[in-house]
Write a protein that holds these residues in place. Structure first.
Motif, PDB file in Angstrom:
ATOM      1  N   GLN A 369     -14.180  -1.742 -16.466  1.00  0.00           N
ATOM      2  CA  GLN A 369     -12.766  -1.691 -16.834  1.00  0.00           C
ATOM      3  C   GLN A 369     -12.007  -0.736 -15.930  1.00  0.00           C
ATOM      4  O   GLN A 369     -10.910  -1.054 -15.438  1.00  0.00           O
ATOM      5  N   GLU A 370     -12.587   0.429 -15.697  1.00  0.00           N
ATOM      6  CA  GLU A 370     -11.921   1.407 -14.826  1.00  0.00           C
ATOM      7  C   GLU A 370     -11.810   0.880 -13.399  1.00  0.00           C
ATOM      8  O   GLU A 370     -10.787   1.060 -12.741  1.00  0.00           O
ATOM      9  N   TYR A 371     -12.862   0.213 -12.936  1.00  0.00           N
ATOM     10  CA  TYR A 371     -12.805  -0.322 -11.572  1.00  0.00           C
ATOM     11  C   TYR A 371     -11.691  -1.362 -11.445  1.00  0.00           C
ATOM     12  O   TYR A 371     -10.901  -1.334 -10.489  1.00  0.00           O
ATOM     13  N   ASN A 372     -11.606  -2.264 -12.404  1.00  0.00           N
ATOM     14  CA  ASN A 372     -10.627  -3.343 -12.324  1.00  0.00           C
ATOM     15  C   ASN A 372      -9.195  -2.845 -12.478  1.00  0.00           C
ATOM     16  O   ASN A 372      -8.284  -3.324 -11.788  1.00  0.00           O
ATOM     17  N   GLN A 373      -8.986  -1.880 -13.365  1.00  0.00           N
ATOM     18  CA  GLN A 373      -7.621  -1.451 -13.666  1.00  0.00           C
ATOM     19  C   GLN A 373      -7.145  -0.296 -12.805  1.00  0.00           C
ATOM     20  O   GLN A 373      -5.937  -0.122 -12.640  1.00  0.00           O
ATOM     21  N   VAL A 374      -8.088   0.482 -12.232  1.00  0.00           N
ATOM     22  CA  VAL A 374      -7.677   1.676 -11.490  1.00  0.00           C
ATOM     23  C   VAL A 374      -8.273   1.714 -10.084  1.00  0.00           C
ATOM     24  O   VAL A 374      -7.550   1.746  -9.082  1.00  0.00           O
ATOM     25  N   ILE A 375      -9.587   1.727  -9.990  1.00  0.00           N
ATOM     26  CA  ILE A 375     -10.257   2.028  -8.718  1.00  0.00           C
ATOM     27  C   ILE A 375      -9.958   0.995  -7.650  1.00  0.00           C
ATOM     28  O   ILE A 375      -9.621   1.329  -6.509  1.00  0.00           O
ATOM     29  N   SER A 376     -10.062  -0.273  -7.999  1.00  0.00           N
ATOM     30  CA  SER A 376      -9.838  -1.321  -6.994  1.00  0.00           C
ATOM     31  C   SER A 376      -8.418  -1.266  -6.447  1.00  0.00           C
ATOM     32  O   SER A 376      -8.198  -1.491  -5.249  1.00  0.00           O
ATOM     33  N   LYS A 377      -7.456  -0.969  -7.303  1.00  0.00           N
ATOM     34  CA  LYS A 377      -6.059  -0.888  -6.867  1.00  0.00           C
ATOM     35  C   LYS A 377      -5.821   0.338  -5.990  1.00  0.00           C
ATOM     36  O   LYS A 377      -4.993   0.303  -5.074  1.00  0.00           O
ATOM     37  N   GLU A 378      -6.556   1.432  -6.260  1.00  0.00           N
ATOM     38  CA  GLU A 378      -6.374   2.663  -5.489  1.00  0.00           C
ATOM     39  C   GLU A 378      -7.076   2.595  -4.140  1.00  0.00           C
ATOM     40  O   GLU A 378      -6.539   3.050  -3.129  1.00  0.00           O
ATOM     41  N   VAL A 379      -8.277   2.038  -4.124  1.00  0.00           N
ATOM     42  CA  VAL A 379      -9.101   2.063  -2.915  1.00  0.00           C
ATOM     43  C   VAL A 379      -8.892   0.825  -2.051  1.00  0.00           C
ATOM     44  O   VAL A 379      -9.010   0.902  -0.821  1.00  0.00           O
ATOM     45  N   CYS A 380      -8.565  -0.298  -2.660  1.00  0.00           N
ATOM     46  CA  CYS A 380      -8.446  -1.554  -1.904  1.00  0.00           C
ATOM     47  C   CYS A 380      -7.091  -2.216  -2.136  1.00  0.00           C
ATOM     48  O   CYS A 380      -7.012  -3.376  -2.570  1.00  0.00           O
ATOM     49  N   PRO A 381      -5.998  -1.512  -1.850  1.00  0.00           N
ATOM     50  CA  PRO A 381      -4.681  -2.125  -2.063  1.00  0.00           C
ATOM     51  C   PRO A 381      -4.429  -3.238  -1.045  1.00  0.00           C
ATOM     52  O   PRO A 381      -4.937  -3.197   0.074  1.00  0.00           O
ATOM     53  N   GLN A 382      -3.668  -4.218  -1.446  1.00  0.00           N
ATOM     54  CA  GLN A 382      -3.382  -5.341  -0.565  1.00  0.00           C
ATOM     55  C   GLN A 382      -2.113  -5.140   0.247  1.00  0.00           C
ATOM     56  O   GLN A 382      -1.928  -5.762   1.300  1.00  0.00           O
ATOM     57  N   GLU A 383      -1.230  -4.272  -0.208  1.00  0.00           N
ATOM     58  CA  GLU A 383       0.033  -4.060   0.482  1.00  0.00           C
ATOM     59  C   GLU A 383       0.605  -2.711   0.081  1.00  0.00           C
ATOM     60  O   GLU A 383       0.042  -2.004  -0.764  1.00  0.00           O
ATOM     61  N   GLY A 384       1.705  -2.356   0.728  1.00  0.00           N
ATOM     62  CA  GLY A 384       2.379  -1.107   0.403  1.00  0.00           C
ATOM     63  C   GLY A 384       1.845   0.055   1.211  1.00  0.00           C
ATOM     64  O   GLY A 384       0.973  -0.089   2.073  1.00  0.00           O
ATOM     65  N   PRO A 385       2.349   1.274   0.935  1.00  0.00           N
ATOM     66  CA  PRO A 385       1.911   2.464   1.667  1.00  0.00           C
ATOM     67  C   PRO A 385       0.451   2.794   1.401  1.00  0.00           C
ATOM     68  O   PRO A 385      -0.170   2.275   0.466  1.00  0.00           O
ATOM     69  N   LEU A 386      -0.081   3.668   2.215  1.00  0.00           N
ATOM     70  CA  LEU A 386      -1.441   4.155   2.010  1.00  0.00           C
ATOM     71  C   LEU A 386      -1.557   4.865   0.671  1.00  0.00           C
ATOM     72  O   LEU A 386      -0.636   5.557   0.236  1.00  0.00           O
ATOM     73  N   ASN A 387      -2.707   4.735   0.036  1.00  0.00           N
ATOM     74  CA  ASN A 387      -3.016   5.488  -1.180  1.00  0.00           C
ATOM     75  C   ASN A 387      -3.906   6.668  -0.841  1.00  0.00           C
ATOM     76  O   ASN A 387      -4.723   6.617   0.088  1.00  0.00           O
ATOM     77  N   MET A 388      -3.802   7.740  -1.632  1.00  0.00           N
ATOM     78  CA  MET A 388      -4.660   8.902  -1.423  1.00  0.00           C
ATOM     79  C   MET A 388      -6.134   8.535  -1.560  1.00  0.00           C
ATOM     80  O   MET A 388      -6.963   8.896  -0.713  1.00  0.00           O
ATOM     81  N   GLY A 389      -6.478   7.835  -2.628  1.00  0.00           N
ATOM     82  CA  GLY A 389      -7.876   7.476  -2.859  1.00  0.00           C
ATOM     83  C   GLY A 389      -8.434   6.597  -1.763  1.00  0.00           C
ATOM     84  O   GLY A 389      -9.617   6.691  -1.404  1.00  0.00           O
ATOM     85  N   GLU A 390      -7.607   5.735  -1.231  1.00  0.00           N
ATOM     86  CA  GLU A 390      -8.001   4.869  -0.122  1.00  0.00           C
ATOM     87  C   GLU A 390      -8.404   5.686   1.100  1.00  0.00           C
ATOM     88  O   GLU A 390      -9.424   5.418   1.747  1.00  0.00           O
ATOM     89  N   VAL A 391      -7.622   6.727   1.407  1.00  0.00           N
ATOM     90  CA  VAL A 391      -7.918   7.586   2.556  1.00  0.00           C
ATOM     91  C   VAL A 391      -9.202   8.378   2.302  1.00  0.00           C
ATOM     92  O   VAL A 391     -10.080   8.469   3.163  1.00  0.00           O
ATOM     93  N   VAL A 392      -9.320   8.950   1.116  1.00  0.00           N
ATOM     94  CA  VAL A 392     -10.508   9.737   0.778  1.00  0.00           C
ATOM     95  C   VAL A 392     -11.763   8.879   0.887  1.00  0.00           C
ATOM     96  O   VAL A 392     -12.766   9.278   1.491  1.00  0.00           O
ATOM     97  N   ASN A 393     -11.726   7.707   0.290  1.00  0.00           N
ATOM     98  CA  ASN A 393     -12.878   6.823   0.302  1.00  0.00           C
ATOM     99  C   ASN A 393     -13.276   6.447   1.726  1.00  0.00           C
ATOM    100  O   ASN A 393     -14.468   6.424   2.075  1.00  0.00           O
ATOM    101  N   ALA A 394     -12.288   6.186   2.570  1.00  0.00           N
ATOM    102  CA  ALA A 394     -12.564   5.797   3.946  1.00  0.00           C
ATOM    103  C   ALA A 394     -13.212   6.936   4.728  1.00  0.00           C
ATOM    104  O   ALA A 394     -14.138   6.717   5.515  1.00  0.00           O
ATOM    105  N   VAL A 395     -12.753   8.156   4.516  1.00  0.00           N
ATOM    106  CA  VAL A 395     -13.347   9.306   5.207  1.00  0.00           C
ATOM    107  C   VAL A 395     -14.774   9.529   4.724  1.00  0.00           C
ATOM    108  O   VAL A 395     -15.692   9.777   5.517  1.00  0.00           O
ATOM    109  N   SER A 396     -14.981   9.442   3.425  1.00  0.00           N
ATOM    110  CA  SER A 396     -16.322   9.633   2.872  1.00  0.00           C
ATOM    111  C   SER A 396     -17.297   8.610   3.444  1.00  0.00           C
ATOM    112  O   SER A 396     -18.404   8.952   3.874  1.00  0.00           O
TER     113      SER A 396
END
Length: 580
Positions: A369-396
């Protein structure tokens, strides 16, 4: 408290018993005797004799000249947290000493072993409001493990040895030595000293046998056990003991902010982060488990939420080395006082091999539930500005999850904690209890000295960077290889999120007018790159990690992004919001 000197080391030829030295020289000999290699400091009037003595020890100590004394304490914290050794600061009196207060308080609440040595006016001038005099002992006693004024040169070796023993033993923490100027220039017969006993101070207590047996019986009978893993596991070098315990009894766990790297992120029993912005499953399951095993954590309010509803259904077992933590916030049924490594080893040897498959499987729907409603949208956005979580995940991911994470405080901290992953111990350095903005940059510098063979990634917001931005000078001078990731949203983001959620979007003084960070990086001779478009992110991270030495990656992220899930203020841990 009184000291018994049980085991003085035999002095070497260069440290002969009875050799007459100044107090300042005795300080250098004492630091050498305690295997100090790095000192973070800033010179000034009353500490000048010590710095003059330090001049002859340039081949012994690496002195890191910070740009502000607060930076010295945070750098010492970063060094201590990743190395497990004591961080050392050397500063002057008055404002030099008071500038260390935030770092001392931070180290106290986060159990970080540092020794702060500050100059003081000569003893005849004490209490006269002399130039740059301040009652440092009086100021720091409530926020340190021990605070002591050295008034005689002959007390230096004893005070330094006692300071290191207190700072590192038991529950670690900061120690302050207030070094009067006449004690620095006075003469003494120096002899190395080792303090390893203080009356009424027991840093390594034995676990109570009756309580241990009660814990064993309770764990063996548990149907839905849950372990809460705190920084005490890291401080007690109990990482392997923890894994063995969890695996034998088949107990899932959640980790506090400071305990995140105590067990690999990918371990199948690790269900994620506890707390206000933690993962959904371990927070909800805290209020469903029948046995709650707290290991080296202090039931901070950001972890417990509303105390009236916290784990009321569970029998609570608490492993901690500090007896003051028992029943301080949460009523404990079985307190186990002692070093958690030793306690865990004894528990593991005695408990039954068990399986809790159905209980562990019950975490999965919440994780999905958390992945579908929060994590996927934060880490794998389809459009719009960069997300913080997306940047963190990519660096990690680009570091193979092997880097040391250093964070500042705010949204950057919570996003980094949620989306950075860990494979090695002692890999997270952050200001947990005090929440000190400006922590990350100097702490990251210290971490590069404490773990010189590891990659250090420092995440910070535009607000936190500017609080100690002068430490870019330290990065430049020391060529400290800090990979700085600036998550720039042009807001004091965490406060703005609360204003949006609980104050009707009244953004009272949280928007930030920022400088051109690329020009600042150029002024400090630090390579840098700004990223706005998602398509450039991977290439920019690759460039950052491939660059020798320091690098500043400014990621221009969505301005009004929110950290979710979130337990609302005053809410229970099982009332997390997945949207706002």
């Amino acid at each position: 408290m009184e000291v018994q000197d049980k085991s003085n080391s035999s002095p070497s030829l260069s440290e002969r018993a009875g050799e007459r030295l100044t107090g300042a020289e005795a300080l250098m000999r004492s630091l050498k005797h305690h295997n100090v290699k790095q000192i973070f400091g800033y010179p000034g009037g009353t500490i000048m004799p010590a710095f003059d003595a330090l001049y002859d020890y340039r081949d012994t100590f690496k002195h890191i000249l910070v740009r502000h004394e607060q930076g010295a304490t945070h750098a010492a914290q970063g060094f201590a947290r990743v190395s497990g050794e004591v961080g050392v600061c050397l500063v002057t009196s008055g404002p030099g000493a008071t500038n260390t207060i935030t770092g001392i308080a931070d180290a106290m609440i986060d159990s970080t072993p540092i020794v702060v040595i500050a100059g003081q006016v000569a003893t005849p001038f004490l209490g006269t409001d002399a130039f740059q005099e301040v009652d440092l002992v009086g100021v720091t006693q409530p926020i340190s493990k021990w605070s002591y004024q050295i008034q005689r040169a002959e007390d230096v070796a004893w005070a330094v040895s006692r300071a290191f023993y207190i700072a590192k033993s038991g529950r670690p923490g900061p120690v302050v030595l207030d070094f009067a100027k006449d004690a620095q220039v006075g003469m003494t017969e120096y002899e190395p000293m080792k303090v390893d006993f203080i009356r009424s101070y027991d840093p390594d207590p034995d676990v109570d046998e009756a309580q241990l047996q009660a814990a064993i019986k309770t764990i063996n009978n548990a149907k839905k056990p849950l372990a809460l893993v705190g920084q005490g596991v890291e401080l007690g070098d109990a990482q392997q003991a923890l894994a063995a315990f969890l695996e034998k009894a088949d107990i899932p766990c959640g980790c506090t902010l400071l305990g995140l790297s105590a067990i690999p992120s990918a371990h199948p029993l690790n269900k994620g982060m506890l707390g206000m912005h933690g993962n959904l499953a371990p927070n909800i399951k805290t209020n469903e488990c029948d046995v709650l095993i707290a290991i080296g954590m202090r039931f901070d309010d950001r972890v417990t939420g509303k105390l009236d509803t916290y784990a009321k259904q569970a029998t609570i077992i608490h492993l901690d080395i500090d007896p003051s933590e028992f029943n301080k916030n949460v009523k404990v049924d079985i307190p186990l006082l002692g070093n958690c490594r030793k306690t865990l080893q004894r528990l593991t040897a005695a408990i039954n091999v068990n399986k809790h498959s159905e209980w562990i499987e019950s975490f999965a729907p919440y994780a999905e539930q958390e992945y579908n409603q929060v994590i996927s949208k934060e880490v794998c956005p389809q459009e719009g500005p960069l997300n913080m979580g997306e940047v963190v995940n990519a660096v990690s991911e680009a570091t193979a999850n092997e880097a040391i994470l250093v964070t500042d405080v705010g949204q950057n901290q919570m996003m980094a904690a949620r989306y950075f992953k860990f494979t090695q111990k002692r890999s997270i350095v952050t200001s947990g209890g005090l929440g000190t903005m400006g922590f990350s940059l100097p702490a990251a510098v210290g971490a590069t000295f404490g773990a010189p063979h590891r990659t250090v990634c420092a995440f910070m917001g535009d607000g936190g960077l500017q609080m100690n931005i002068q430490e870019l000078g330290t990065v430049m001078e020391q060529q400290a290889p800090v990979k700085i990731v600036l998550l720039n949203n042009n807001f004091l983001g965490n406060v703005r999120q609360w204003q949006a959620m609980f104050f009707n979007r009244r953004y009272s003084f949280t928007p930030m007018v920022n400088p051109d960070y690329m020009k600042i990086a150029e002024a400090y001779n630090i390579p840098s790159r700004r990223v706005v478009d998602r398509e450039e992110l991977q290439d920019a991270i690759k460039e950052m990690l491939a660059t020798e030495g320091a690098f500043i990656l400014e990621a221009c992220v969505v301005e009004e992004g929110n950290v979710l899930p979130m337990t609302p203020p005053g809410g229970s841990v099982n009332q997390m919001l997945l949207e706002c």
